[in-house]
Design a protein around this motif. Structure first.
Motif, PDB file in Angstrom:
ATOM      1  N   ARG A   9      43.352  31.001  42.201  1.00  0.00           N
ATOM      2  CA  ARG A   9      42.739  32.326  42.097  1.00  0.00           C
ATOM      3  C   ARG A   9      42.669  33.004  43.458  1.00  0.00           C
ATOM      4  O   ARG A   9      42.464  32.354  44.484  1.00  0.00           O
ATOM      5  CB  ARG A   9      41.332  32.205  41.506  1.00  0.00           C
ATOM      6  CG  ARG A   9      41.305  31.592  40.115  1.00  0.00           C
ATOM      7  CD  ARG A   9      39.897  31.265  39.671  1.00  0.00           C
ATOM      8  NE  ARG A   9      39.289  30.233  40.519  1.00  0.00           N
ATOM      9  CZ  ARG A   9      38.111  29.684  40.283  1.00  0.00           C
ATOM     10  NH1 ARG A   9      37.402  30.064  39.231  1.00  0.00           N
ATOM     11  NH2 ARG A   9      37.626  28.753  41.099  1.00  0.00           N
ATOM     12  N   PRO A  41      44.873  37.007  39.812  1.00  0.00           N
ATOM     13  CA  PRO A  41      43.822  38.014  40.019  1.00  0.00           C
ATOM     14  C   PRO A  41      42.625  37.735  39.134  1.00  0.00           C
ATOM     15  O   PRO A  41      42.739  37.040  38.113  1.00  0.00           O
ATOM     16  CB  PRO A  41      44.512  39.326  39.630  1.00  0.00           C
ATOM     17  CG  PRO A  41      45.555  38.910  38.630  1.00  0.00           C
ATOM     18  CD  PRO A  41      46.030  37.551  39.083  1.00  0.00           C
ATOM     19  N   PRO A  42      41.449  38.248  39.492  1.00  0.00           N
ATOM     20  CA  PRO A  42      40.279  38.072  38.624  1.00  0.00           C
ATOM     21  C   PRO A  42      40.506  38.752  37.274  1.00  0.00           C
ATOM     22  O   PRO A  42      41.299  39.695  37.160  1.00  0.00           O
ATOM     23  CB  PRO A  42      39.148  38.779  39.399  1.00  0.00           C
ATOM     24  CG  PRO A  42      39.655  38.934  40.793  1.00  0.00           C
ATOM     25  CD  PRO A  42      41.139  39.039  40.694  1.00  0.00           C
ATOM     26  N   THR A  43      39.826  38.246  36.258  1.00  0.00           N
ATOM     27  CA  THR A  43      39.854  38.951  34.981  1.00  0.00           C
ATOM     28  C   THR A  43      39.248  40.334  35.178  1.00  0.00           C
ATOM     29  O   THR A  43      38.396  40.550  36.035  1.00  0.00           O
ATOM     30  CB  THR A  43      39.066  38.190  33.907  1.00  0.00           C
ATOM     31  OG1 THR A  43      37.796  37.799  34.439  1.00  0.00           O
ATOM     32  CG2 THR A  43      39.826  36.971  33.442  1.00  0.00           C
ATOM     33  N   LYS A  44      39.674  41.285  34.371  1.00  0.00           N
ATOM     34  CA  LYS A  44      39.333  42.680  34.595  1.00  0.00           C
ATOM     35  C   LYS A  44      37.923  43.033  34.115  1.00  0.00           C
ATOM     36  O   LYS A  44      37.390  42.416  33.179  1.00  0.00           O
ATOM     37  CB  LYS A  44      40.344  43.581  33.896  1.00  0.00           C
ATOM     38  CG  LYS A  44      41.753  43.490  34.464  1.00  0.00           C
ATOM     39  CD  LYS A  44      42.688  44.422  33.720  1.00  0.00           C
ATOM     40  CE  LYS A  44      44.100  44.333  34.270  1.00  0.00           C
ATOM     41  NZ  LYS A  44      45.020  45.254  33.546  1.00  0.00           N
ATOM     42  N   SER A  60      40.381  45.903  42.893  1.00  0.00           N
ATOM     43  CA  SER A  60      41.515  46.266  42.048  1.00  0.00           C
ATOM     44  C   SER A  60      41.374  45.780  40.613  1.00  0.00           C
ATOM     45  O   SER A  60      42.066  46.284  39.723  1.00  0.00           O
ATOM     46  CB  SER A  60      42.806  45.714  42.656  1.00  0.00           C
ATOM     47  OG  SER A  60      42.743  44.300  42.782  1.00  0.00           O
ATOM     48  N   HIS A  61      40.488  44.805  40.380  1.00  0.00           N
ATOM     49  CA  HIS A  61      40.359  44.279  39.022  1.00  0.00           C
ATOM     50  C   HIS A  61      39.344  45.064  38.189  1.00  0.00           C
ATOM     51  O   HIS A  61      39.112  44.722  37.022  1.00  0.00           O
ATOM     52  CB  HIS A  61      39.958  42.808  39.047  1.00  0.00           C
ATOM     53  CG  HIS A  61      38.582  42.554  39.575  1.00  0.00           C
ATOM     54  ND1 HIS A  61      38.250  42.708  40.901  1.00  0.00           N
ATOM     55  CD2 HIS A  61      37.431  42.156  38.961  1.00  0.00           C
ATOM     56  CE1 HIS A  61      36.977  42.419  41.072  1.00  0.00           C
ATOM     57  NE2 HIS A  61      36.465  42.076  39.917  1.00  0.00           N
ATOM     58  N   GLU A  87      38.443  48.543  36.360  1.00  0.00           N
ATOM     59  CA  GLU A  87      39.033  49.771  35.847  1.00  0.00           C
ATOM     60  C   GLU A  87      37.931  50.718  35.373  1.00  0.00           C
ATOM     61  O   GLU A  87      36.880  50.271  34.894  1.00  0.00           O
ATOM     62  CB  GLU A  87      39.973  49.465  34.682  1.00  0.00           C
ATOM     63  CG  GLU A  87      41.167  48.606  35.065  1.00  0.00           C
ATOM     64  CD  GLU A  87      42.067  48.295  33.881  1.00  0.00           C
ATOM     65  OE1 GLU A  87      43.142  47.705  34.112  1.00  0.00           O
ATOM     66  OE2 GLU A  87      41.694  48.638  32.736  1.00  0.00           O
ATOM     67  N   ASP A  91      42.960  40.188  28.842  1.00  0.00           N
ATOM     68  CA  ASP A  91      42.971  40.289  30.300  1.00  0.00           C
ATOM     69  C   ASP A  91      41.613  40.682  30.872  1.00  0.00           C
ATOM     70  O   ASP A  91      41.461  40.742  32.096  1.00  0.00           O
ATOM     71  CB  ASP A  91      44.011  41.316  30.758  1.00  0.00           C
ATOM     72  CG  ASP A  91      45.433  40.920  30.399  1.00  0.00           C
ATOM     73  OD1 ASP A  91      45.672  39.717  30.172  1.00  0.00           O
ATOM     74  OD2 ASP A  91      46.302  41.816  30.339  1.00  0.00           O
ATOM     75  N   TYR A  92      40.647  40.948  29.991  1.00  0.00           N
ATOM     76  CA  TYR A  92      39.339  41.435  30.440  1.00  0.00           C
ATOM     77  C   TYR A  92      38.276  40.355  30.269  1.00  0.00           C
ATOM     78  O   TYR A  92      38.397  39.464  29.432  1.00  0.00           O
ATOM     79  CB  TYR A  92      38.942  42.691  29.655  1.00  0.00           C
ATOM     80  CG  TYR A  92      39.811  43.890  29.955  1.00  0.00           C
ATOM     81  CD1 TYR A  92      39.393  44.873  30.845  1.00  0.00           C
ATOM     82  CD2 TYR A  92      41.058  44.027  29.367  1.00  0.00           C
ATOM     83  CE1 TYR A  92      40.200  45.962  31.133  1.00  0.00           C
ATOM     84  CE2 TYR A  92      41.881  45.105  29.649  1.00  0.00           C
ATOM     85  CZ  TYR A  92      41.437  46.073  30.532  1.00  0.00           C
ATOM     86  OH  TYR A  92      42.241  47.149  30.823  1.00  0.00           O
TER      87      TYR A  92
END
Length: 480
Positions: free
Chosen positions: A93, A185-188, A210-211, A213, A235-236
């Motif tokens: 990660r 990347p981290p989960t969104k 960036s993760h 939204e 993805d979230y």
């Protein structure tokens, strides 16, 4: 060897979230029995309630069978049903622990919880080893998998059986080195209502991440029929619902009532229908309006609802819906002040326009600045605080709206005596059009969120800072 007589307990590792679990074995002359997955006991002992949906078994005929290192987009609980295996994990990660390695021998009495993004690998130490793992998402051939070569020199795993003698797939032998992969990347996190006062505060709180939204209603409408396919929800991890209908007086009209129910109830229901099957955490904003304000003490999170008006009714209904989700944070707040039209900004405008306002003096509470509400959201979600409802407001002395207006005038360099306190019945009796009933007591008990380590900011200090910044922009404005 298998260790009997152990109690169920977790051991932490240098990889955050990766935990080793000792599993009690119960044996007699016939063999042994264990509870390999027992949700209630394991959650109580500290395991995340990760909601497994698929159980996989890998039979390994030969000692030295080596699989990995793979980081899949889900959490896993790995264990051995028969035989022994050498387990190895690498943190893939993005972050300070990228590349951290942990190894341990697995046997029927020892299992490991592997969080999403951590590379998982094992090598069997005995023939006919049965390797088992629970995952909290269904396998998808289109999912993204990050993998590293088991012989990577920087990872430097000390495999018990050298890899040149191990049984490995051609695919694993062709995996890239650690230096050649992109960290997972981290989960969104998705913020709804990103154009509102709280939404703007959340934009600032999560700036540069960036993760995270941000979505306005035009980006994602909770009332649309295709919400389930509007995003790749696997993805979230978290949805922060900062969207709400907050026009409390207009909600008393036929048009406003329909709009309030559509946003605060139907929209929340649609959100819950998406969150539940995907195991998403929902952060939802509640209101002091769910209470009637008759309590003689600050309201606690478990006090019974008794909303006085339509807005409060819709917020109470939305709270009940969100509370059915296994993973939820309901933040109940009051007297919100942020970047947008609000009470303090109105008072500054009146003060600078030489208007002497009458302000109600029989409703009591504390202000909540949106920056503090955003900070509380990050605190609860990032410290893995227990799910549930939390009161959130600023701390400090309790006052009426008239008290806050007078304090605002004073902080802005105006005579606070220009503000006249009046009873709600007198003030609203002069208002044309529908008026929503307000709770007389909006004071919230903050003990529960304070117990998580969160320290609320002082309301008067926040007000002073807010006025100092806002007064520069409101000087010279005319009254609305």
């Amino acid at each position: 060897m298998t260790e009997a007589g152990k109690i169920l307990e977790a051991q932490h590792t240098p990889i955050p979230g990766l935990t080793v679990w000792q599993l009690p074995l119960h044996g007699d002359n016939r063999g042994w029995f264990k509870e390999n997955w027992q949700r209630a006991k394991m959650v109580a002992a500290g395991m995340p309630d990760f909601g497994p949906v698929q159980h996989n078994i890998a039979f390994n005929e030969s000692a030295g069978t080596t699989r990995g290192i793979h980081a899949e987009p889900w959490d896993k609980f790995v264990s051995v049903a028969a035989g022994r295996a050498f387990g190895a994990w690498v943190d893939l990660r993005a972050g300070a622990t990228f590349g951290n390695v942990f190894t341990v021998e697995l046997n029927p009495s020892r299992a490991v919880f592997v969080p999403r993004g951590v590379g998982n690998a094992y090598q069997t130490l005995e023939p006919n080893t049965v390797y088992s793992y629970l995952v909290n998402d269904h396998y998808s051939p289109g999912a993204s998998y990050t993998s590293v070569h088991p012989a990577d020199e920087s990872v430097a795993i000390d495999w018990p059986i050298p890899l040149d003698r191990a049984v490995m797939s051609d695919k694993d032998r062709a995996q890239p080195r650690l230096t050649d992969i992109d960290p997972v990347p981290p989960t969104k996190i998705l913020v709804l209502g990103a154009d509102g006062q709280l939404g703007r505060a959340l934009r600032e709180a999560y700036a540069g991440m960036s993760h995270v939204e941000f979505a306005t209603r035009s980006d994602l409408d909770l009332g649309s029929g295709d919400l389930g396919s509007a995003r790749p929800w696997r993805d979230y991890d978290t949805i922060i619902n900062a969207a709400a209908y907050t026009a409390v007086d207009k909600a008393e009209t036929a048009e406003g009532r329909a709009a309030a129910w559509a946003t605060n109830v139907a929209g929340v229901s649609a959100l819950a229908r998406v969150a539940a099957p995907h195991g998403l955490t929902v952060v939802h904003i509640s209101s002091d309006y769910v209470f009637d304000g008759t309590s003689t003490r600050p309201y606690r999170e478990d006090d019974a609802f008794a909303p006085l008006g339509v807005y409060g009714q819709t917020k109470a209904a939305g709270d009940q819906i969100v509370a059915t989700l296994p993973r939820h944070y309901i933040l109940r707040t009051s007297w919100v002040i942020g970047d947008g039209r609000n009470f303090v900004r109105t008072m500054l405008s009146l003060a600078n326009s030489d208007v002497n306002p009458s302000v109600v003096n029989d409703q009591f509470g504390r202000l909540t600045f949106t920056s503090e509400l955003a900070r509380a959201i990050r605190h609860l979600t990032e410290t893995d605080a227990p799910y549930g409802t939390y009161n959130v407001s600023c701390a400090g002395s309790v006052g009426s709206w008239a008290d806050i207006a007078q304090r605002t005038f004073s902080l802005a360099g105006h005579d606070p005596k220009r503000v006249t306190g009046v009873a709600s019945a007198v003030y609203f009796g002069k208002v044309e059009g529908p008026v929503a009933p307000r709770p007389a007591n909006s004071v919230l008990d903050l003990a529960k969120i304070e117990a998580t380590g969160y320290v609320p900011a002082d309301a008067d200090e926040m007000l002073a800072n807010y006025v100092k910044l806002e007064n520069r922009g409101t000087a010279g404005m005319t009254a609305p």
